[in-house]
Write a protein that holds these residues in place. Structure first.
Motif, PDB file in Angstrom:
ATOM      1  N   CYS A  55      -6.022   5.830  -1.626  1.00  0.00           N
ATOM      2  CA  CYS A  55      -4.799   5.392  -0.938  1.00  0.00           C
ATOM      3  C   CYS A  55      -5.071   5.117   0.542  1.00  0.00           C
ATOM      4  O   CYS A  55      -4.570   4.126   1.090  1.00  0.00           O
ATOM      5  CB  CYS A  55      -3.688   6.427  -1.104  1.00  0.00           C
ATOM      6  N   ARG A  56      -5.875   5.953   1.171  1.00  0.00           N
ATOM      7  CA  ARG A  56      -6.230   5.730   2.580  1.00  0.00           C
ATOM      8  C   ARG A  56      -6.979   4.405   2.741  1.00  0.00           C
ATOM      9  O   ARG A  56      -6.676   3.608   3.623  1.00  0.00           O
ATOM     10  CB  ARG A  56      -7.066   6.901   3.095  1.00  0.00           C
ATOM     11  N   ALA A 111       1.132   4.045  -3.140  1.00  0.00           N
ATOM     12  CA  ALA A 111       0.874   5.473  -2.921  1.00  0.00           C
ATOM     13  C   ALA A 111       2.084   6.324  -3.293  1.00  0.00           C
ATOM     14  O   ALA A 111       1.935   7.407  -3.869  1.00  0.00           O
ATOM     15  CB  ALA A 111       0.471   5.711  -1.466  1.00  0.00           C
ATOM     16  N   THR A 112       3.268   5.846  -2.994  1.00  0.00           N
ATOM     17  CA  THR A 112       4.492   6.594  -3.266  1.00  0.00           C
ATOM     18  C   THR A 112       4.808   6.637  -4.758  1.00  0.00           C
ATOM     19  O   THR A 112       5.095   7.707  -5.312  1.00  0.00           O
ATOM     20  CB  THR A 112       5.673   5.963  -2.505  1.00  0.00           C
ATOM     21  N   ALA A 153       2.118   8.736  -6.742  1.00  0.00           N
ATOM     22  CA  ALA A 153       1.679  10.004  -6.140  1.00  0.00           C
ATOM     23  C   ALA A 153       1.783  11.180  -7.106  1.00  0.00           C
ATOM     24  O   ALA A 153       0.863  11.997  -7.183  1.00  0.00           O
ATOM     25  CB  ALA A 153       2.476  10.294  -4.874  1.00  0.00           C
ATOM     26  N   TRP A 174      -7.863  10.295  -5.312  1.00  0.00           N
ATOM     27  CA  TRP A 174      -6.594   9.606  -5.067  1.00  0.00           C
ATOM     28  C   TRP A 174      -6.312   9.445  -3.577  1.00  0.00           C
ATOM     29  O   TRP A 174      -6.004   8.347  -3.115  1.00  0.00           O
ATOM     30  CB  TRP A 174      -5.458  10.363  -5.751  1.00  0.00           C
ATOM     31  N   ASP A 175      -6.409  10.515  -2.816  1.00  0.00           N
ATOM     32  CA  ASP A 175      -6.081  10.441  -1.387  1.00  0.00           C
ATOM     33  C   ASP A 175      -7.018   9.488  -0.650  1.00  0.00           C
ATOM     34  O   ASP A 175      -6.588   8.709   0.207  1.00  0.00           O
ATOM     35  CB  ASP A 175      -6.073  11.820  -0.727  1.00  0.00           C
ATOM     36  N   ALA A 221       0.837  -1.204   0.000  1.00  0.00           N
ATOM     37  CA  ALA A 221       0.000   0.000   0.000  1.00  0.00           C
ATOM     38  C   ALA A 221       0.873   1.257   0.000  1.00  0.00           C
ATOM     39  O   ALA A 221       0.587   2.224  -0.722  1.00  0.00           O
ATOM     40  CB  ALA A 221      -0.944  -0.009   1.204  1.00  0.00           C
ATOM     41  N   THR A 222       1.936   1.240   0.770  1.00  0.00           N
ATOM     42  CA  THR A 222       2.851   2.386   0.832  1.00  0.00           C
ATOM     43  C   THR A 222       3.557   2.590  -0.501  1.00  0.00           C
ATOM     44  O   THR A 222       3.662   3.720  -0.999  1.00  0.00           O
ATOM     45  CB  THR A 222       3.867   2.203   1.968  1.00  0.00           C
ATOM     46  N   TYR A 233      -7.744   2.574 -11.451  1.00  0.00           N
ATOM     47  CA  TYR A 233      -7.055   2.034 -10.278  1.00  0.00           C
ATOM     48  C   TYR A 233      -6.613   0.598 -10.503  1.00  0.00           C
ATOM     49  O   TYR A 233      -5.511   0.208 -10.091  1.00  0.00           O
ATOM     50  CB  TYR A 233      -7.924   2.144  -9.024  1.00  0.00           C
ATOM     51  N   LEU A 287      -6.935   1.869   0.608  1.00  0.00           N
ATOM     52  CA  LEU A 287      -6.034   0.769   0.253  1.00  0.00           C
ATOM     53  C   LEU A 287      -5.230   0.355   1.479  1.00  0.00           C
ATOM     54  O   LEU A 287      -5.100  -0.833   1.779  1.00  0.00           O
ATOM     55  CB  LEU A 287      -5.104   1.162  -0.897  1.00  0.00           C
ATOM     56  N   HIS A 288      -4.707   1.342   2.215  1.00  0.00           N
ATOM     57  CA  HIS A 288      -3.977   1.037   3.465  1.00  0.00           C
ATOM     58  C   HIS A 288      -4.884   0.302   4.446  1.00  0.00           C
ATOM     59  O   HIS A 288      -4.467  -0.687   5.045  1.00  0.00           O
ATOM     60  CB  HIS A 288      -3.421   2.320   4.088  1.00  0.00           C
TER      61      HIS A 288
END
Length: 153
Positions: free
Chosen positions: A141-142, A88-89, A92, A137-138, A84-85, A105, A144-145
């Motif tokens: 990603c949240r 997102a990275t 981004a 997007w934000d 997940a990290t 996605y 997904l984590h």
């Protein structure tokens, strides 16, 4: 319970595990097996200790999950958080202020894990958007984590 006491209790519980229980709980045998298989496959071109050092540096950095099958990505809590990290990275800059579709996605996530389940992406989009087929997007990603932290939710 204060933070120091909670930390001590968690540490005591960890040290109470047998060696086999510890290896199982933290998925260490999976990492060792994966690392040894990699070292054996690269024995002609690289020193085994260099391969192992590189592998475990990747585990610590979270890059070891890139371009791996979903069964590997989902095997441990560390792998799931790392994926997940990394997602997102890596993307981004591409999508930071974007609203993307479920299909977008799926395409992005499958650049990093070719067999990532489409139904999981759909679940994440719905959670991020409140039932829409598009998500910011934000928010994606949240979610997904959150999903990768507890895929059984």
């Amino acid at each position: 319970m204060d933070t120091a006491a909670a930390r001590r209790a968690a540490e005591d519980a960890r040290f109470a595990l047998s060696g086999e229980e510890y290896l199982q709980k933290f998925g260490i045998l999976g990492y060792l097996t994966d690392a040894i298989e990699l070292a054996v496959s690269r024995r002609e071109t690289a020193e085994p200790l260099d391969v192992l050092a590189e592998y475990f540096s990747g585990v610590v950095a979270g890059t070891h999950v890139l371009f791996r099958p979903f069964t590997f990505v989902s095997r441990t809590a560390h792998n799931r958080r790392a994926f997940a990290t990394q997602f997102a990275t890596i993307f981004a800059q591409l999508a930071a202020e974007s609203v993307l579709s479920r299909g977008d996605y799926i395409q992005l996530i499958r650049q990093l894990c070719a067999d990532f389940p489409a139904d999981a992406v759909e679940t994440i989009v719905v959670r991020a958007s409140g039932a829409s087929t598009h998500a910011r997007w934000d928010a994606f990603c949240r979610e997904l984590h959150a999903y990768m932290s507890d895929p059984a939710q």
